[in-house]
Structure formats: C-alpha cells, structure tokens
Motif scaffolding. Structure first.
Motif, mmCIF file in Angstrom:
data_model
loop_
_atom_site.group_PDB
_atom_site.id
_atom_site.type_symbol
_atom_site.label_atom_id
_atom_site.label_comp_id
_atom_site.label_asym_id
_atom_site.label_seq_id
_atom_site.Cartn_x
_atom_site.Cartn_y
_atom_site.Cartn_z
ATOM 1 N N GLY A 182 0.727 -1.128 0.190
ATOM 2 C CA GLY A 182 -0.029 -0.066 0.034
ATOM 3 C C GLY A 182 0.847 1.400 0.112
ATOM 4 N N ARG A 183 0.137 2.431 -0.384
ATOM 5 C CA ARG A 183 0.821 3.439 -0.328
ATOM 6 C C ARG A 183 0.077 4.807 0.223
ATOM 7 N NH1 ARG A 183 1.763 7.340 -5.712
ATOM 8 N NH2 ARG A 183 2.974 8.920 -4.928
ATOM 9 N N MET A 184 0.712 5.488 1.132
ATOM 10 C CA MET A 184 -0.023 6.638 1.681
ATOM 11 C C MET A 184 0.533 8.017 1.197
ATOM 12 S SD MET A 184 -2.720 6.160 3.599
ATOM 13 C CE MET A 184 -2.833 7.780 4.380
ATOM 14 N N ILE A 185 -0.246 8.961 0.905
ATOM 15 C CA ILE A 185 0.284 10.501 0.318
ATOM 16 C C ILE A 185 -0.194 11.448 1.334
ATOM 17 C CG2 ILE A 185 0.596 11.890 -1.308
ATOM 18 C CD1 ILE A 185 -0.058 9.921 -3.345
ATOM 19 N N GLY A 222 6.215 -3.555 11.114
ATOM 20 C CA GLY A 222 7.490 -4.068 10.312
ATOM 21 C C GLY A 222 7.401 -4.028 8.941
ATOM 22 N N SER A 223 7.515 -5.586 8.301
ATOM 23 C CA SER A 223 7.546 -5.418 6.884
ATOM 24 C C SER A 223 6.280 -5.172 6.432
ATOM 25 C CB SER A 223 7.913 -6.863 6.642
ATOM 26 O OG SER A 223 7.080 -7.991 7.317
ATOM 27 N N GLU A 224 5.427 -5.058 7.162
ATOM 28 C CA GLU A 224 3.770 -5.064 6.597
ATOM 29 C C GLU A 224 3.431 -3.436 6.618
ATOM 30 O OE1 GLU A 224 1.719 -7.100 5.255
ATOM 31 O OE2 GLU A 224 3.419 -8.354 5.544
ATOM 32 N N MET A 225 4.719 -2.365 6.648
ATOM 33 C CA MET A 225 4.299 -1.166 6.709
ATOM 34 C C MET A 225 3.950 -0.441 5.310
ATOM 35 S SD MET A 225 3.986 1.890 8.742
ATOM 36 C CE MET A 225 3.915 3.452 8.293
ATOM 37 N N PRO A 226 3.136 0.113 4.933
ATOM 38 C CA PRO A 226 2.915 0.445 3.513
ATOM 39 C C PRO A 226 4.069 1.723 3.489
ATOM 40 C CG PRO A 226 1.122 1.317 4.975
ATOM 41 C CD PRO A 226 1.978 0.448 5.722
#
Length: 306
Positions: free
Chosen positions: A42-45, A69-73
């Motif tokens: 995922g991506r957050m702006i 951890g590794s699940e951070m977008p």
C-alpha cells in the motif's frame, strides 16, 4: 484522538495494497489506522502545511512502522496545503481521499499558536507559520467595515458590526486573551448561548488567515480527477460553511453522474464518542464514490471566493 475514526475507515473501504491520500495529516490519527489496513504493497500520501504537526505526525508514524515491520505501507509526506494535491498526485491514481477540515487539537491546545481564546497567546492563527499575514495584522490593520463583513461572513456572527467597532476602538490588541475580553464586553453571552462570545469571531479570523474555504474549494475541484473509478472521497466538516461547500459539491457531482453519494445525511459522532472526545460534537462526515463511467470532474463549490 481522531474524530469518527471507525466511520472513516468504513467509508474509505480501505483495500490492502491500495493508494490513499490524507489531505489533513494532523497528528496522523486517521493515517495510522489506514496504514494498518494497507499492508506492505500500500501507499499513503499525506499533506499538512503545519510544520509542527508534520514533525509530530512523522514521529507517530515511525512508531506505527516499528509495530508493523515488513507490513508497513509506503508513506509519502507532502509539507504543503491540500489545495496543491493535484500537483503531487497522479490523476486517477487514488483508491481513497480523506480530509478532516478545520483546526487540530494540537493547534488549539498550544497557546503560542494563537488559535484559542482560552489561553494567553499571540494573535497568530497561521497553520503555516512560515508565511502569510497573522490574525494580529487583520485585527489591527483591517478597515472597520471590512472587519465587520468578515466576522459576519466567516463567523456567521450577527453582532459583527458591534464587535468590529469595539476592536477598532481597543487597538492595538496584542494577545488572544485581550481580544476575547474586548469581544465579550462588546457582545456578552445571551440567554441560551452554549458557546463563548468570542467563538465566532475567532473562527472568522482563522478562516481568513488560512483561506480555509478557498482551500476546500480547490480540493473539491480536483478530487474527482485524482480518484480511480470506485475510489472513495470522505470529508469531515466542523461548521456550516464547510459542510455547505461539501454538500453542494456532492449534489452537483451526483447530478452530473460522476459520484454516487454514500451518505444521504451527514454521519455524526455517537454519544459514546462525544463523551470521550467533546470536540467530535460538531463533526459531520460525508462520503461519495466515483462512478466507473467518468474520467474526471471538477466540483462546483457553489460560493464565491473572498
């Protein structure tokens, strides 16, 4: 404490691996919740023109990253006004866009920012303290008639002329507490009033200094072109001027066959949330989904820009 937190996540319909924008990052309350649902793909702006809020939000999101951890977008920070969202976001790339309008708790609670009449502070009120005129400049330099007009228009204050006259007579006014005393003396609370006499005037000054309604109009005009078909637009307003702009824009988009409005009436906080967070009492959430048959749209904000 983000307002309408669960409702925001429900109406955004966050999709793992999607791309979402938070136009009003604040202290990252809503953003942290979205991030937990996005996953690594995922991506957050995130937008915020308040440099103090941006730094605090980054620190909070660092804690979220440590947790996920590794699940951070991927999180991209845009330290600028959300009216410039169209310059930073590729057209048709968003699965969802969130905006939580108005002043944040951080800004209200820190006296040196000058947003609140409940504590002594300089008459500033700028969300971006790096540029622009301050509330003190407006209060001490504006013509009396212009001052009365902006208090009436942006504060919906019926006693605007009386208040403007008192302000001009009391100049120079240096602090928030000093201004609040002048207003209270000129237009004291009437029977049945539930708010402080200075509330509407402070709102009007804040809107003027930060061009808040102009910012909202700009976001409404670009939102349709930024969303994918099926993308969600979720907006939270805190007073009638904001909500009217959103309501009128949603109606125009529905009539044009561009958006499906998901909220026939604005969603408001539950009694339980109001008890936990009194600032949620005035929050109104409206949501819409972009239809698959449209390529883009510029919303009709319905009212002139000052």
């Amino acid at each position: 404490m983000p307002v309408l937190f669960e409702e925001v996540l429900e109406y955004l319909n966050v999709r793992p691996g999607g791309t979402y924008a938070d136009a009003t990052l604040g202290l990252a309350g809503h953003t942290s919740g979205i991030a937990r649902r996005l996953g690594a793909a995922g991506r957050m702006i995130c937008f915020d023109r308040d440099p103090e809020a941006m730094e605090k939000a980054k620190a909070r999101m660092a804690e979220v990253a440590a947790e996920l951890g590794s699940e951070m977008p991927t999180v991209e920070y845009q330290p600028r006004a959300f009216s410039e969202a169209h310059e930073a976001i590729e057209p048709g790339s968003l699965d969802g866009l969130l905006a939580d309008f108005g002043v944040s708790s951080l800004q209200l609670d820190e006296a040196h920012r000058g947003f609140s009449f409940r504590s002594e502070g300089p008459l500033d009120m700028r969300m971006d303290t790096r540029s622009g005129e301050t509330a003190g400049q407006v209060v001490n330099q504006e013509d009396e008639n212009e001052l009365a007009d902006l208090i009436y228009e942006f504060g919906e204050e019926r006693r605007s002329r009386r208040i403007a006259r008192a302000i001009v007579r009391a100049r120079p006014i240096e602090t928030t507490a000093e201004l609040a005393r002048v207003i209270s003396a000129a237009a004291p609370s009437m029977k049945g009033d539930k708010i402080h006499p200075a509330t509407r005037t402070f709102q009007a000054l804040r809107i003027r200094v930060n061009d808040e309604l102009g910012e909202i109009r700009s976001l409404l005009e670009s939102a349709g072109s930024l969303l994918k078909p099926g993308g969600r637009l979720v907006l939270i307003s805190f007073h009638s001027l904001e909500d009217r702009l959103v309501k009128d824009s949603f109606k125009a988009s529905k009539d044009a066959g561009v958006f499906e409005v998901l909220t026939k009436k604005p969603v408001v906080a539950t009694e339980q949330e109001m008890l936990r967070n009194p600032r949620s009492r005035s929050a109104k959430l409206r949501a819409a989904e972009k239809l698959a048959t449209t390529a883009g749209w510029k919303g009709d904000s319905g009212r002139r820009r000052r």
